[in-house]
Design a protein around this motif. Sequence first.
Motif, short mmCIF file in Angstrom:
data_model
loop_
_atom_site.label_atom_id
_atom_site.label_comp_id
_atom_site.label_asym_id
_atom_site.label_seq_id
_atom_site.Cartn_x
_atom_site.Cartn_y
_atom_site.Cartn_z
N ASP A 1 -1.45 -0.23 -10.12
CA ASP A 1 -2.87 -0.07 -10.47
C ASP A 1 -3.56 0.93 -9.55
OD1 ASP A 1 -2.82 -1.58 -8.18
OD2 ASP A 1 -4.11 -3.20 -8.95
N CYS A 2 -2.75 1.66 -8.78
CA CYS A 2 -3.25 2.74 -7.92
C CYS A 2 -2.06 3.61 -7.56
CB CYS A 2 -3.91 2.18 -6.66
SG CYS A 2 -4.33 3.43 -5.42
N LEU A 3 -2.20 4.93 -7.69
CA LEU A 3 -1.12 5.86 -7.35
C LEU A 3 -1.54 6.74 -6.18
CD1 LEU A 3 0.30 7.28 -10.73
CD2 LEU A 3 1.40 5.66 -9.17
N GLY A 4 -0.69 6.82 -5.18
CA GLY A 4 -0.90 7.74 -4.08
C GLY A 4 0.20 8.76 -4.02
N ARG B 1 -10.84 9.45 -10.56
CA ARG B 1 -11.16 8.33 -9.69
C ARG B 1 -10.31 8.43 -8.42
NH1 ARG B 1 -10.09 2.91 -12.74
NH2 ARG B 1 -10.89 2.07 -10.77
N LEU B 2 -10.98 8.44 -7.28
CA LEU B 2 -10.27 8.50 -6.01
C LEU B 2 -10.57 7.26 -5.19
CD1 LEU B 2 -11.01 12.13 -4.75
CD2 LEU B 2 -8.86 11.30 -5.68
N LEU B 3 -9.62 6.86 -4.36
CA LEU B 3 -9.87 5.93 -3.28
C LEU B 3 -9.71 6.71 -1.99
CD1 LEU B 3 -8.05 2.65 -4.39
CD2 LEU B 3 -10.50 3.17 -4.43
N VAL B 4 -10.73 6.67 -1.13
CA VAL B 4 -10.72 7.42 0.12
C VAL B 4 -11.12 6.51 1.26
CG1 VAL B 4 -11.24 9.62 -1.01
CG2 VAL B 4 -13.12 8.18 -0.21
N PRO B 5 -10.71 6.84 2.50
CA PRO B 5 -11.22 6.08 3.65
C PRO B 5 -12.74 6.21 3.72
CG PRO B 5 -9.33 7.43 4.27
CD PRO B 5 -9.73 7.85 2.90
N VAL B 6 -13.43 5.14 4.04
CA VAL B 6 -14.89 5.13 3.96
C VAL B 6 -15.52 6.19 4.85
CG1 VAL B 6 -15.18 3.36 5.75
CG2 VAL B 6 -16.89 3.60 3.93
N GLU B 7 -14.90 6.51 5.99
CA GLU B 7 -15.50 7.48 6.90
C GLU B 7 -15.52 8.90 6.34
OE1 GLU B 7 -11.20 6.81 8.26
OE2 GLU B 7 -12.91 5.60 7.64
N THR B 8 -14.70 9.18 5.32
CA THR B 8 -14.70 10.53 4.76
C THR B 8 -15.98 10.83 3.97
OG1 THR B 8 -13.61 9.87 2.68
CG2 THR B 8 -12.19 10.47 4.54
N GLU C 1 -4.93 9.96 -16.63
CA GLU C 1 -4.56 9.58 -18.00
C GLU C 1 -4.67 8.07 -18.20
OE1 GLU C 1 -0.66 10.85 -18.95
OE2 GLU C 1 -1.09 12.99 -18.71
N HIS C 2 -4.32 7.32 -17.16
CA HIS C 2 -4.29 5.85 -17.28
C HIS C 2 -5.52 5.21 -16.65
CE1 HIS C 2 -0.07 6.98 -17.95
NE2 HIS C 2 0.04 5.84 -18.61
N ASP C 3 -6.50 6.03 -16.23
CA ASP C 3 -7.75 5.54 -15.65
C ASP C 3 -7.51 4.57 -14.49
OD1 ASP C 3 -10.52 5.44 -15.40
OD2 ASP C 3 -10.68 3.66 -16.67
N ILE C 4 -6.59 4.95 -13.61
CA ILE C 4 -6.41 4.20 -12.38
C ILE C 4 -6.71 5.12 -11.22
CG2 ILE C 4 -4.67 2.68 -13.42
CD1 ILE C 4 -2.54 4.21 -11.85
N PRO C 5 -7.11 4.58 -10.06
CA PRO C 5 -7.48 5.44 -8.94
C PRO C 5 -6.28 6.15 -8.32
CG PRO C 5 -7.62 3.14 -8.31
CD PRO C 5 -7.37 3.16 -9.78
N PHE C 6 -6.59 7.29 -7.71
CA PHE C 6 -5.59 8.13 -7.06
C PHE C 6 -5.93 8.23 -5.58
CE2 PHE C 6 -4.51 12.49 -5.58
CZ PHE C 6 -3.13 12.40 -5.63
N VAL C 7 -4.90 8.30 -4.74
CA VAL C 7 -5.06 8.45 -3.29
C VAL C 7 -4.30 9.68 -2.83
CG1 VAL C 7 -4.63 7.45 -1.02
CG2 VAL C 7 -5.39 5.99 -2.91
N CYS C 8 -5.01 10.58 -2.14
CA CYS C 8 -4.41 11.80 -1.60
C CYS C 8 -4.02 11.58 -0.15
CB CYS C 8 -5.43 12.95 -1.72
SG CYS C 8 -4.94 14.47 -0.86
#
Length: 458
Positions: free
Chosen positions: A192-195, A422-429, A212-219
């Motif tokens: 449910d999340c791809l990095g 949709r991204l998930l990022v560290p809050v400090e960024t 495509e699958h509307d799940i969050p991505f992590v760089c």
Amino acid sequence: MSRAGDSGAPAVPSMWQRTTAALSLAAAAAAVAMAVVFLLRNPALLAGGVLGLLMIAAGGWWLVTEQYPRRVLGIVGFVGGVGVLVWAVFAAGGDSDTALWRIGLLLALVAAATALARPALTREIDRLDDLHYGHRRPQHPVLICNPKSGGGKVEQFGLIGLAQAMGVDVVTLEPGSDLAQLARDAIARGADCLGMAGGDGSQALVASIASEHDIPFVCISAGTRNHFALDLGLDRDDPRKGLVALVDGVERRVDYATVGDRLFVNNVSLGIYATIVQEDSYRDAKLDTSRAKLPEMLGSQAEPFDLQFTTPDGAEVEGCFLILVSNNPYVLGPALDVSQRRTMDSGRLGVFAVSASTGAEAAALVTRSALGLGARDPHLHEFTAESFQVRSRSGSAFAGVDGESLNLPTPLDFRIHAGGLRLLVPVETLAVAERRRSRGMNPSALLAVAAGRSPNLT
């Protein structure tokens, strides 16, 4: 408090912001006034500076685009231009303490205007912990690692072991593996999340499948240059800091762009760079390959590049040796590695193109740009758009898509997808991103803040 990824600023700037905006504008006005007076009193600096820039640009053009013996003339022109420019500066300053004092005051005013602009234009980000606003944490995050990327950063920083210790499933990209299929397989198993720990090309590919699958991505910044990570506010030097986003990140919406049906997160380069990197010798001998190919492509006997486009105001342009189309506009520096995007959610493509084909045209372009008149040069094209098309008569064009060398069929249709990723990022960024958004002098935004209105920083 605005949500992460929203481009809106607070409705009413604080009194502190209004005060710093007014002071920044005052310092900038004083600096401009001093510069005008200084130039009027030192015509040698103005004339010598313009002549020096013309000689440097024209000589530099011949230096990189011509073979010997014409290249010698380019070297002479370039060195002579530097000499004229240095002479003009010393002639203006002389040994006068007064002149040096004025230059110092001018620099201080510029520094003050820039320093005051940042707090005036930066949105206040307090209570960062509240920005999670209840979004569901990933229950089955998956990190795909490319152990070859960035000279082996995955192993160097121990990313696999750290991710596994955090409860993240890790998939390693082995030689011959299909990265897209690995990502799709991970989703089929319940991710449910791809990095992605790898370079920008890999980031774009995995991000496209997550979207495509509307799940969050992590760089995870485990590539060589990590342009996408830089513009997201991530630490490019230590990819370990990004791992927390897989289990405890804050969600942020950013734009992505497409050329045809291919997603890119950074940019697409057409023309000279895209052509050179197609050479087999480029990977092992970048400088030698570039030195050999530039005269063939830009010299006096070279044919114009087979690239055409229409500007937003309807002008037809062709023969550009460089076209750069980016996901959000860049603030361009001397090289792309030092260029950045101040926002990732403007909903606009950035387009930058150059069509100069002679030393004289290059000289005029550089000089106008140095004098702040680049927008008036007929050989420089810079604008933003929601969509854009590049054509060619041959039916194909070499392209560098997020660093990957391709030969694509034309026309090339570019489009921005506002808030599509949709991204998930560290809050400090988030604070880093806000500071970058407010960089630089933006007189219209400062005027808006000083008047108590919300500025437009996109």
